[in-house]
Scaffold this active site. Structure first.
Site, PDB file in Angstrom:
ATOM      1  N   GLY A   1     -62.113   0.974  15.145  1.00 10.64           N
ATOM      2  CA  GLY A   1     -63.275   1.701  14.614  1.00 10.64           C
ATOM      3  C   GLY A   1     -63.284   3.138  15.111  1.00 10.64           C
TER       4      GLY A   1
ATOM      5  N   VAL B   1     -53.307  16.980  23.071  1.00  9.15           N
ATOM      6  CA  VAL B   1     -52.341  17.944  22.528  1.00  9.15           C
ATOM      7  C   VAL B   1     -52.220  19.151  23.467  1.00  9.15           C
ATOM      8  CG1 VAL B   1     -51.915  19.555  20.621  1.00  9.15           C
ATOM      9  CG2 VAL B   1     -52.694  17.214  20.147  1.00  9.15           C
TER      10      VAL B   1
ATOM     11  N   ARG C   1     -57.161  -0.537  10.573  1.00 15.95           N
ATOM     12  CA  ARG C   1     -56.921  -1.840  11.190  1.00 15.95           C
ATOM     13  C   ARG C   1     -55.618  -2.325  10.554  1.00 15.95           C
ATOM     14  NH1 ARG C   1     -61.771  -2.463  14.183  1.00 15.95           N
ATOM     15  NH2 ARG C   1     -63.533  -1.609  13.063  1.00 15.95           N
TER      16      ARG C   1
ATOM     17  N   ASP D   1     -60.747  -2.556  22.472  1.00 16.34           N
ATOM     18  CA  ASP D   1     -59.964  -3.628  23.111  1.00 16.34           C
ATOM     19  C   ASP D   1     -58.879  -4.194  22.196  1.00 16.34           C
ATOM     20  OD1 ASP D   1     -61.802  -4.895  21.523  1.00 16.34           O
ATOM     21  OD2 ASP D   1     -62.433  -6.356  23.038  1.00 16.34           O
ATOM     22  N   GLY D   2     -59.101  -4.171  20.884  1.00 14.40           N
ATOM     23  CA  GLY D   2     -58.049  -4.617  19.961  1.00 14.40           C
ATOM     24  C   GLY D   2     -56.824  -3.724  20.068  1.00 14.40           C
TER      25      GLY D   2
ATOM     26  N   THR E   1     -64.567   3.814  21.520  1.00 11.15           N
ATOM     27  CA  THR E   1     -65.368   2.852  20.757  1.00 11.15           C
ATOM     28  C   THR E   1     -66.843   3.130  21.037  1.00 11.15           C
ATOM     29  OG1 THR E   1     -66.001   0.509  20.577  1.00 11.15           O
ATOM     30  CG2 THR E   1     -64.965   1.155  22.621  1.00 11.15           C
TER      31      THR E   1
ATOM     32  N   ASP F   1     -69.059   0.962  21.211  1.00 11.95           N
ATOM     33  CA  ASP F   1     -69.698  -0.236  21.772  1.00 11.95           C
ATOM     34  C   ASP F   1     -69.896  -0.222  23.288  1.00 11.95           C
ATOM     35  OD1 ASP F   1     -69.974  -1.398  19.306  1.00 11.95           O
ATOM     36  OD2 ASP F   1     -68.030  -2.401  19.393  1.00 11.95           O
TER      37      ASP F   1
ATOM     38  N   ASP G   1     -68.122  -1.490  25.540  1.00  8.53           N
ATOM     39  CA  ASP G   1     -67.940  -2.830  26.102  1.00  8.53           C
ATOM     40  C   ASP G   1     -66.685  -2.966  26.948  1.00  8.53           C
ATOM     41  OD1 ASP G   1     -66.322  -2.417  23.931  1.00  8.53           O
ATOM     42  OD2 ASP G   1     -66.635  -4.386  23.032  1.00  8.53           O
TER      43      ASP G   1
ATOM     44  N   ARG H   1     -71.546  -6.100  17.874  1.00  2.00           N
ATOM     45  CA  ARG H   1     -71.284  -7.502  17.496  1.00  2.00           C
ATOM     46  C   ARG H   1     -71.281  -8.413  18.720  1.00  2.00           C
ATOM     47  NH1 ARG H   1     -67.568  -5.438  13.660  1.00  2.00           N
ATOM     48  NH2 ARG H   1     -65.951  -5.538  15.234  1.00  2.00           N
TER      49      ARG H   1
ATOM     50  N   HIS I   1     -73.487   2.178   9.589  1.00  2.00           N
ATOM     51  CA  HIS I   1     -72.425   3.115   9.939  1.00  2.00           C
ATOM     52  C   HIS I   1     -72.890   4.522  10.269  1.00  2.00           C
ATOM     53  CE1 HIS I   1     -70.012  -0.190   8.494  1.00  2.00           C
ATOM     54  NE2 HIS I   1     -69.000   0.371   9.137  1.00  2.00           N
TER      55      HIS I   1
ATOM     56  N   GLN J   1     -74.372   5.214  12.690  1.00  2.00           N
ATOM     57  CA  GLN J   1     -74.157   5.296  14.148  1.00  2.00           C
ATOM     58  C   GLN J   1     -72.733   5.676  14.516  1.00  2.00           C
ATOM     59  OE1 GLN J   1     -76.291   1.515  15.913  1.00  2.00           O
ATOM     60  NE2 GLN J   1     -75.929   1.264  13.746  1.00  2.00           N
TER      61      GLN J   1
HETATM   62  P1  ATP Z   1     -63.355  -1.268  17.900  1.00  2.00           P
HETATM   63  O1  ATP Z   1     -63.830  -1.729  19.254  1.00  2.00           O
HETATM   64  O2  ATP Z   1     -63.979  -0.009  17.493  1.00  2.00           O
HETATM   65  O3  ATP Z   1     -63.418  -2.344  16.848  1.00  2.00           O
HETATM   66  P2  ATP Z   1     -60.591  -1.921  18.341  1.00  2.00           P
HETATM   67  O4  ATP Z   1     -59.456  -1.154  18.902  1.00  2.00           O
HETATM   68  O5  ATP Z   1     -61.059  -3.101  19.132  1.00  2.00           O
HETATM   69  O6  ATP Z   1     -61.784  -0.908  18.068  1.00  2.00           O
HETATM   70  P3  ATP Z   1     -59.421  -3.668  16.327  1.00  2.00           P
HETATM   71  O7  ATP Z   1     -59.469  -3.599  14.855  1.00  2.00           O
HETATM   72  O8  ATP Z   1     -59.859  -4.908  16.999  1.00  2.00           O
HETATM   73  O9  ATP Z   1     -60.220  -2.385  16.865  1.00  2.00           O
HETATM   74  O10 ATP Z   1     -57.910  -3.404  16.791  1.00  2.00           O
HETATM   75  C1  ATP Z   1     -57.190  -2.280  16.307  1.00  2.00           C
HETATM   76  C2  ATP Z   1     -55.809  -2.692  15.918  1.00  2.00           C
HETATM   77  O11 ATP Z   1     -55.096  -3.158  17.087  1.00  2.00           O
HETATM   78  C3  ATP Z   1     -55.721  -3.858  14.952  1.00  2.00           C
HETATM   79  O12 ATP Z   1     -55.937  -3.449  13.612  1.00  2.00           O
HETATM   80  C4  ATP Z   1     -54.283  -4.321  15.163  1.00  2.00           C
HETATM   81  O13 ATP Z   1     -53.368  -3.493  14.472  1.00  2.00           O
HETATM   82  C5  ATP Z   1     -54.093  -4.102  16.670  1.00  2.00           C
HETATM   83  N1  ATP Z   1     -54.295  -5.385  17.366  1.00  2.00           N
HETATM   84  C6  ATP Z   1     -55.470  -5.977  17.691  1.00  2.00           C
HETATM   85  N2  ATP Z   1     -55.266  -7.172  18.274  1.00  2.00           N
HETATM   86  C7  ATP Z   1     -53.914  -7.346  18.323  1.00  2.00           C
HETATM   87  C8  ATP Z   1     -53.058  -8.388  18.809  1.00  2.00           C
HETATM   88  N3  ATP Z   1     -53.529  -9.511  19.360  1.00  2.00           N
HETATM   89  N4  ATP Z   1     -51.718  -8.205  18.683  1.00  2.00           N
HETATM   90  C9  ATP Z   1     -51.197  -7.090  18.145  1.00  2.00           C
HETATM   91  N5  ATP Z   1     -51.968  -6.069  17.661  1.00  2.00           N
HETATM   92  C10 ATP Z   1     -53.293  -6.194  17.748  1.00  2.00           C
END
Ligand code: ATP
Length: 322
Positions: free
Chosen positions: A11, A24, A72, A103-104, A126, A128, A130, A172, A253, A255
């Protein structure tokens, strides 16, 4: 390290541009070439790379969103996708990457680092707030100020019509936005996923307010609250307290966007600068955070395993002041 890259993922959040700019400019000052990867991990797989010089990041510190865009990416979750990403990084001569995301994004970087000997450093981007290991994430301060300003506006109309408003804010899994924006806007109640007793407390507050004929009320609820969000809560309140004229506003959104606050720009700039210094110093697979004004280096594994805990002091404030 002669060539590094930066990307934004997951996000978007206000302040990401300030962070890109800092990466940069620090990279260049420290003698590295910097490229941007567009659209998160998708751009890594597709080799969507753009060279970034100092001029390319001029005039972006005050802009929300991200000039590199974000995405994503399902393919990065697969070994084949990560293999393609690694090949593209190698082909482009990129020796290290700064990832700005949640965290993703760090989970992806962690999985990648177990498969390939490649340095990643992350900054927490992010709204959030979190992530474990940093007091604040990039985007959070702006998001809570946006939410607070919106709730202030709703308060005017709630008072004018003697209405009860349930305002749903983002979060969430985490109630940080709800907590701070609720306290700052003087909400009558705040409901968050981390606390399971707040609906009962809310009903008690509404009983008390009904007895006092106080009909204008603002209830802030995080979208992930276990009660099921604003509409479910409105149903419960309408059934129990038909006397209140209950309305729902989902902030959504709004926010996510907007000009980053001053603290946001400074935090994002600092974390971006420190990320490059860490990468060029040989650190890898860590998130750069800030705790009590000090820079922290949190292994991705820890940043994704633990969640930041809600400050009990804020919960006490809700209890005492709402
Ligand atoms: P936000 O907290 O704003 O949602 P985020 O970084 O947690 O941000 P995600 O969509 O959960 O957002 O993760 C971003 C991208 O990271 C995913 O689209 C995916 O490409 C990659 N990703 C997430 N989890 C995994 C995983 N278990 N293995 C490999 N890649 C991952």
């Amino acid at each position: 390290m002669k060539k590094i890259a930066v990307f934004t993922s997951g996000g978007d959040s206000p302040g990401m541009n300030a962070c890109i700019r800092a990466v940069v400019r620090t990279g260049i000052k420290m003698g590295a070439e910097v490229v941007g990867i567009r659209c998160g991990y998708e751009g890594m797989i597709e080799a969507d790379f753009v060279p970034l010089d100092s001029q390319a990041v001029s005039g972006i510190i005050q802009q929300g969103g991200t000039i590199l865009q974000t995405a994503r990416c399902a393919r990065f979750r697969t070994p084949e996708g990560r293999r393609m990403a690694y090949d593209q990084l190698m082909k482009a001569g990129i020796e290290g990457v700064v990832a700005i995301g949640g965290d993703g994004t760090f989970t992806g970087a962690h999985v990648f680092s177990q498969e390939y000997d490649f340095p990643f450093v992350g900054t927490p981007g992010t709204i959030d707030n979190d992530l474990f290991g940093t007091d604040y994430t990039i985007g959070y301060d702006t998001a809570i100020n946006t939410a607070m300003a919106a709730i202030d506006n709703i308060r005017d109309t709630a008072n004018a019509h003697n209405r009860l408003f349930i305002v749903e804010v983002m979060g969430r899994d985490a109630g940080f936005i709800a907590l701070r924006s609720g306290i700052a806007s003087g909400a009558e109640a705040v409901l968050i996923p981390e606390s399971t007793s707040d609906t009962q407390h809310l009903l008690e507050i509404l009983s008390r307010n009904e007895a006092m004929r106080k009909r204008a009320n603002i209830i802030v609820v995080a979208e992930g609250d276990e009660e099921g969000g604003a509409f479910q809560l409105a149903k419960t309140i309408r059934e129990r307290f038909p006397i209140f004229e209950t309305k729902v506003t989902i902030l959504g959104h709004v926010q996510r966007g907007g000009r980053p606050t001053c603290s946001e720009r400074v935090l994002a700039s600092r974390l971006g600068m420190e990320a490059v210094k860490a990468l060029l110093d040989g650190r890898r697979n860590v998130m750069i955070g800030q705790v009590h004004k000090d820079i922290t280096y949190i292994p991705f594994e820890q940043a994704i395993k633990h969640h930041q805990r809600v400050n009990p002091g804020l919960l006490e404030m809700v209890e005492m002041l709402c």
